[in-house]
Scaffold this motif. Structure first.
Motif, mmCIF file in Angstrom:
data_model
loop_
_atom_site.group_PDB
_atom_site.id
_atom_site.type_symbol
_atom_site.label_atom_id
_atom_site.label_comp_id
_atom_site.label_asym_id
_atom_site.label_seq_id
_atom_site.Cartn_x
_atom_site.Cartn_y
_atom_site.Cartn_z
ATOM 1 N N PHE A 1 0.573 -1.084 0.328
ATOM 2 C CA PHE A 1 0.246 -0.054 0.013
ATOM 3 C C PHE A 1 1.038 1.003 -0.159
ATOM 4 O O PHE A 1 0.795 1.918 -0.016
ATOM 5 N N SER B 1 -7.156 1.042 -0.716
ATOM 6 C CA SER B 1 -8.738 0.238 0.245
ATOM 7 C C SER B 1 -10.122 0.128 -0.346
ATOM 8 O O SER B 1 -10.412 -0.425 -0.009
ATOM 9 N N LEU C 1 -12.049 1.726 1.020
ATOM 10 C CA LEU C 1 -12.931 1.524 2.326
ATOM 11 C C LEU C 1 -13.662 3.183 2.473
ATOM 12 O O LEU C 1 -14.164 3.159 3.940
ATOM 13 N N ARG D 1 -7.734 12.408 8.033
ATOM 14 C CA ARG D 1 -8.884 12.482 8.191
ATOM 15 C C ARG D 1 -9.874 13.307 9.248
ATOM 16 O O ARG D 1 -10.536 13.720 9.110
ATOM 17 N N ALA E 1 -12.015 7.381 -7.164
ATOM 18 C CA ALA E 1 -10.316 7.713 -7.909
ATOM 19 C C ALA E 1 -9.049 7.627 -7.037
ATOM 20 O O ALA E 1 -10.132 7.999 -5.974
ATOM 21 N N HIS F 1 -6.331 8.789 -4.427
ATOM 22 C CA HIS F 1 -5.628 10.187 -3.864
ATOM 23 C C HIS F 1 -4.896 10.922 -4.969
ATOM 24 O O HIS F 1 -5.208 12.275 -5.409
ATOM 25 N N LEU G 1 -5.465 14.730 -6.279
ATOM 26 C CA LEU G 1 -4.929 15.321 -6.173
ATOM 27 C C LEU G 1 -3.961 16.192 -7.583
ATOM 28 O O LEU G 1 -4.042 16.639 -7.837
ATOM 29 N N ALA H 1 -17.873 10.654 -1.245
ATOM 30 C CA ALA H 1 -17.603 12.129 -1.330
ATOM 31 C C ALA H 1 -19.171 13.047 0.299
ATOM 32 O O ALA H 1 -20.017 13.526 -0.167
ATOM 33 N N VAL I 1 -15.491 16.981 4.067
ATOM 34 C CA VAL I 1 -14.327 15.446 4.466
ATOM 35 C C VAL I 1 -13.337 16.312 2.665
ATOM 36 O O VAL I 1 -12.716 16.224 2.669
ATOM 37 N N GLU I 2 -14.940 16.419 1.747
ATOM 38 C CA GLU I 2 -14.043 17.007 0.146
ATOM 39 C C GLU I 2 -13.734 18.291 0.164
ATOM 40 O O GLU I 2 -13.406 18.492 -0.707
#
Ligand code: FAD
Ligand code: SF4
Length: 511
Positions: free
Chosen positions: A247, A267, A269, A313, A366, A368, A372, A400, A404-405
């Motif tokens: 990972f 993940s 997740l 997070r 998609a 990270h 980004l 989303a 957090v978005e």
């Protein structure tokens, strides 16, 4: 009466630990939630299917649940209208809700008043930084990098800390080990198939068509995302077994040709965690335990993952709640260019943008670095309107939610939050994309060229970005090197780069 929102599917919440025959749980598929932004079809399907399954579980545990589908809630204009009618019909005397994670909803719920009904707001019992500590934490970490927050969270929760109170593996951060690419066939052999679920979503898509709900993206059925706790736990176990060993090492890599190019070692997740089917500490524990028992999983992989959940997070949530609603209005680089059409269909000659947007439309996902360093970087370099970009991100991804978005898009990708999250912009030319992916090998444009007809658009636009934002970045010590390089260029070359970038911007729809 207790209200359960679509992202509050936490079966371990203290609400559900005792059965109360006097209590009615209410779950609503509401039009207001479909209209505040245009969503991807898979995102709506994932939320509705997960809510319906959660209702089934609560009912089978003996709880009294009143569930209303989108078709059944059509006559209610909003949440207040729905709750008022249910309160009246059931003679409700006390109303409880879990504190929503989004500002828009907290405002709405705190503004509700019903005659003769007492109202209580309770915690979601999900996050690791308590809501009441956000303000103080923001003051403590203001102006510092996320790293300090993350280290303190590690200490507080004793995650990857040895008996002497030192970070396991001797370092807090293994980012330097985590910059592998997947261009070689040998590395690509390590990629396994993603675990996909088989959740029938056709009824939801039919309902969306019937009610003409504005939405977009591929209506993939069966739906591959986990919609209940058992599926979420299975996905977590699959991740620890198949993907965690690689990972961290490949978390920034991107590919065009492999059949699992859209998922790689990630993940996937985030949806399950954000709707609270999984608790963040449960995920961290599973990953740390896997690292202890599997000799193929080294500390760099485990730390790389823990940093995302315990660090980023929680950190972005802290920023969101400390600064809303003013944060939502920020657009500090004054970006106002309209979103090009390919954000909605993915048809562009830029391979990196095409791959990242197309897979977002195909899977509502998609990873990270695509979010980004490809889509976000492109939006930053070309000065796309920050509100429009944020709305697109909020609609397109299955995971989303605004808390957090918004900090990720506005703060990290667009540098539009007045340097609150990022200390320097995540802007790059084609060279970074070429290093981390094989996109450039399959592109119409030439990554090594900057001014020619077929030159990679990221190259001249990068210098255009540097030049046009001098007032903001020239004194930033992390940008010193960039300005040094720009200043060293011949005046003629500088002008040629700026002219090229201007031509690209005026042709932005056709690139
Ligand atoms: P993995 O790569 O497997 O990472 C593991 C987990 O770490 C994720 O599931 C997620 O819970 C957490 N995580 C990782 N990075 C971040 C981060 N920067 N912020 C918060 N949590 C993180 N994440 C969302 O959950 N919802 C969003 O709407 C969202 N929008 C984003 C927009 C932009 C512009 C960017 C740059 C990032 C965004 N992220 C968002 C963060 C991150 O990209 C996703 O969490 C991640 O890609 C989800 O895929 P995964 O579960 O496979 O993650
Ligand atoms: Fe993207 Fe430029 Fe590479 Fe093409 S050449 S894939 S546009 S970075």
């Amino acid at each position: 009466m207790r209200l359960i929102l679509g992202d509050q599917l936490n079966g371990s919440h203290s609400w559900f630990q005792e059965y109360d025959s006097e209590c009615i749980y209410v779950m609503l598929e509401l039009s207001q939630e479909q209209y505040y932004v245009k969503h991807h079809k898979q995102k709506i399907a994932a939320f509705f299917l997960a809510m319906r399954d959660f209702c089934r579980v609560l009912k089978s545990d003996g709880h009294h649940v009143s569930y209303w589908t989108l078709e059944e809630t059509q006559h209610w204009s909003n949440l207040k209208a729905a709750l008022s009618q249910i309160i009246e019909e059931h003679g409700i005397e006390h109303f409880e809700y879990q504190r929503p994670d989004e500002y828009r909803l907290i405002e709405q719920l705190r503004g509700l008043k019903f005659d003769q009904v007492t109202v209580t707001e309770v915690d979601t019992e999900h996050f690791l930084l308590p809501f009441d500590e956000i303000s103080l934490a923001y003051t403590n970490y203001q102006g510092k990098q996320m790293e300090y927050f993350y280290r303190d969270m590690r200490k507080k929760y004793q995650v990857l800390i040895d008996e002497q109170g030192k970070p396991q593996g001797g370092k807090w951060n293994f980012d330097k080990n985590n910059r592998g690419h997947l261009k070689s066939a040998k590395n690509q052999e390590l990629i396994s198939n993603p675990l996909l679920f088989n959740n029938s979503a056709q009824d939801i898509y039919t309902l969306l068509d019937k009610l003409a709900v504005p939405c977009f993206g591929e209506a993939l059925s069966p739906l591959i995302w986990p919609i209940n706790r058992s599926q979420a736990q299975t996905l977590l176990a699959h991740f620890c077994r198949e993907n965690l060993p690689y990972f961290g090492q490949f978390q920034d890599a991107m590919l065009t040709q492999h059949k699992s190019k859209w998922s790689l070692f990630h993940s996937r997740l985030s949806f399950a965690i954000n709707v609270k089917l999984l608790h963040p500490m449960e995920v961290i524990d599973a990953v740390v335990t896997a690292g202890q028992h599997n000799p193929n999983i080294d500390i760099a992989q485990v730390e790389g993952f823990v940093r995302q959940i315990l660090g980023w997070r929680e950190y972005v949530r802290m920023i969101y709640w400390a600064l809303m609603p003013e944060y939502g209005r920020r657009n500090s680089l004054h970006s106002h260019r309209p979103l090009p059409g390919y954000f909605w269909h993915g048809k562009t000659k830029m391979q990196c943008v095409k791959q990242s947007i197309s897979q977002s439309l195909d899977y509502a996902y998609a990873h990270h670095i695509q979010r980004l360093m490809i889509i976000g970087n492109w939006s930053l370099l070309t000065g796309l309107d920050s509100q429009e970009v944020e709305q697109w991100y909020l609609g397109v991804y299955v995971d989303a939610l605004e808390w957090v978005e918004m900090p990720n898009t506005k703060g990290m990708a667009l540098f539009a939050d007045n340097a609150t999250i990022a200390t320097k912009p995540y802007a790059s030319s084609g060279a970074y994309i070429n290093k981390m992916s094989d996109y450039c090998k399959h592109c119409h444009y030439k990554v090594k060229e900057s001014i020619s007809e077929q030159a990679c658009p990221f190259n001249s636009l990068y210098w255009h970005f540097i030049d046009r934002n001098q007032a903001v970045f020239r004194d930033n010590h992390r940008m010193k090197m960039m300005y040094h390089q720009w200043d060293k260029k011949e005046a003629e070359l500088k002008q040629a780069l700026l002219d090229k970038a201007e031509r690209l911007l005026s042709d932005i729809e056709d690139l």
